[in-house]
Enzyme design. Structure first.
Site, PDB file in Angstrom:
ATOM      1  N   ASN A   1     -12.849  -3.296   2.876  1.00 61.31           N
ATOM      2  CA  ASN A   1     -13.784  -2.182   2.961  1.00 61.31           C
ATOM      3  C   ASN A   1     -14.742  -2.304   1.786  1.00 61.31           C
ATOM      4  OD1 ASN A   1     -12.441  -1.052   5.210  1.00 61.31           O
ATOM      5  ND2 ASN A   1     -10.954  -0.070   3.866  1.00 61.31           N
TER       6      ASN A   1
ATOM      7  N   HIS B   1      -6.929  -5.857   2.350  1.00 60.20           N
ATOM      8  CA  HIS B   1      -5.796  -5.250   3.031  1.00 60.20           C
ATOM      9  C   HIS B   1      -5.186  -6.315   3.934  1.00 60.20           C
ATOM     10  CE1 HIS B   1      -6.816  -0.870   2.362  1.00 60.20           C
ATOM     11  NE2 HIS B   1      -8.015  -1.388   2.195  1.00 60.20           N
TER      12      HIS B   1
ATOM     13  N   HIS C   1     -10.331  -5.447  -3.068  1.00 58.61           N
ATOM     14  CA  HIS C   1      -8.994  -5.712  -2.536  1.00 58.61           C
ATOM     15  C   HIS C   1      -9.070  -6.114  -1.079  1.00 58.61           C
ATOM     16  CE1 HIS C   1      -9.924  -1.393  -2.278  1.00 58.61           C
ATOM     17  NE2 HIS C   1      -9.281  -1.392  -1.115  1.00 58.61           N
TER      18      HIS C   1
ATOM     19  N   ASP D   1       0.847  -1.192   0.000  1.00 62.51           N
ATOM     20  CA  ASP D   1       0.000   0.000   0.000  1.00 62.51           C
ATOM     21  C   ASP D   1       0.885   1.246   0.000  1.00 62.51           C
ATOM     22  OD1 ASP D   1      -3.223   0.497   1.030  1.00 62.51           O
ATOM     23  OD2 ASP D   1      -1.825   2.186   1.104  1.00 62.51           O
TER      24      ASP D   1
ATOM     25  N   VAL E   1     -11.037   2.843  -3.529  1.00 62.12           N
ATOM     26  CA  VAL E   1     -10.690   2.322  -4.856  1.00 62.12           C
ATOM     27  C   VAL E   1     -11.652   1.173  -5.155  1.00 62.12           C
ATOM     28  CG1 VAL E   1      -8.917   1.274  -6.304  1.00 62.12           C
ATOM     29  CG2 VAL E   1      -8.262   2.961  -4.562  1.00 62.12           C
TER      30      VAL E   1
ATOM     31  N   GLN F   1     -14.212   2.416   1.586  1.00 66.43           N
ATOM     32  CA  GLN F   1     -13.606   2.012   0.305  1.00 66.43           C
ATOM     33  C   GLN F   1     -13.402   3.243  -0.578  1.00 66.43           C
ATOM     34  OE1 GLN F   1     -15.722  -1.028  -1.902  1.00 66.43           O
ATOM     35  NE2 GLN F   1     -14.062  -1.237  -3.405  1.00 66.43           N
TER      36      GLN F   1
HETATM   37  P1  5GP Z   1      -9.690   1.328   0.339  1.00 65.59           P
HETATM   38  O1  5GP Z   1      -9.787   2.634   1.067  1.00 65.59           O
HETATM   39  O2  5GP Z   1     -10.399   1.392  -1.008  1.00 65.59           O
HETATM   40  O3  5GP Z   1     -10.113   0.126   1.139  1.00 65.59           O
HETATM   41  O4  5GP Z   1      -8.160   1.078   0.069  1.00 65.59           O
HETATM   42  C1  5GP Z   1      -7.493   1.637  -1.013  1.00 65.59           C
HETATM   43  C2  5GP Z   1      -6.029   1.607  -0.665  1.00 65.59           C
HETATM   44  O5  5GP Z   1      -5.294   1.850  -1.841  1.00 65.59           O
HETATM   45  C3  5GP Z   1      -5.611   2.682   0.354  1.00 65.59           C
HETATM   46  O6  5GP Z   1      -5.060   2.041   1.501  1.00 65.59           O
HETATM   47  C4  5GP Z   1      -4.585   3.513  -0.409  1.00 65.59           C
HETATM   48  O7  5GP Z   1      -3.512   3.921   0.405  1.00 65.59           O
HETATM   49  C5  5GP Z   1      -4.147   2.564  -1.507  1.00 65.59           C
HETATM   50  N1  5GP Z   1      -3.704   3.231  -2.723  1.00 65.59           N
HETATM   51  C6  5GP Z   1      -4.337   4.251  -3.362  1.00 65.59           C
HETATM   52  N2  5GP Z   1      -3.661   4.589  -4.470  1.00 65.59           N
HETATM   53  C7  5GP Z   1      -2.583   3.764  -4.530  1.00 65.59           C
HETATM   54  C8  5GP Z   1      -1.503   3.625  -5.471  1.00 65.59           C
HETATM   55  O8  5GP Z   1      -1.404   4.335  -6.483  1.00 65.59           O
HETATM   56  N3  5GP Z   1      -0.574   2.669  -5.202  1.00 65.59           N
HETATM   57  C9  5GP Z   1      -0.659   1.860  -4.095  1.00 65.59           C
HETATM   58  N4  5GP Z   1       0.305   0.952  -3.945  1.00 65.59           N
HETATM   59  N5  5GP Z   1      -1.670   1.958  -3.211  1.00 65.59           N
HETATM   60  C10 5GP Z   1      -2.618   2.896  -3.425  1.00 65.59           C
END
Ligand code: 5GP
Length: 112
Positions: free
Chosen positions: A85, A100, A98, A29, A94, A92
């Site tokens: 998430n 974590h 996924h 991440d 993205v 969430q």
């Molecule tokens: P969510 O909030 O959707 O459960 O998690 C999305 C995760 O993607 C977040 O923890 C965020 O830090 C990670 N993330 C967002 N953009 C990027 C990226 O460009 N590269 C990487 N490696 N992680 C990302």
């Protein structure tokens, strides 16, 4: 809808990839919340867990098995947390399913 995670799968944007197989990819991440914070994603574009269908059953099982494998590979196989998430209201950001994988520090409960 294609997200930046599909671009990571396609190597169009860089990521610190720690594991890959036919069905999934794992990478660190960009904003880690623990010493080990890896995102494990299916190569198939599923926006969120609630969008998974019956024919995704094997893929979802594969992701869990891969998570255990990645945790062992990174030396945290005995103590790690998986978080999904689902939806903006749950944090969430993205919309490409996924997991974590968090490890390397004490994990509290409830998670908040
Ligand atoms: P969510 O909030 O959707 O459960 O998690 C999305 C995760 O993607 C977040 O923890 C965020 O830090 C990670 N993330 C967002 N953009 C990027 C990226 O460009 N590269 C990487 N490696 N992680 C990302």
């Amino acid at each position: 809808m294609t997200t930046l995670f599909s671009k990571i799968i396609a190597r169009e944007i860089p990521a610190d990839i720690v594991y890959e197989d036919e069905h999934c990819l794992a990478f660190r991440d960009i904003n880690p919340q623990a010493p080990v914070h890896v995102l494990l994603i299916p190569k198939r574009e599923i926006p969120k867990l609630a969008d998974a269908a019956a024919d995704d059953q094997a893929l979802l099982g594969h992701l869990l098995l891969a998570a255990g494998r990645v945790a062992r590979q990174l030396g945290v196989g005995e103590a790690f947390r998986l978080v999904v998430n689902n939806g903006a209201g749950a944090g969430q950001t993205v919309f490409h399913l996924h997991l974590h994988l968090l490890a390397g520090r004490p994990m509290h409960w409830p998670p908040g």
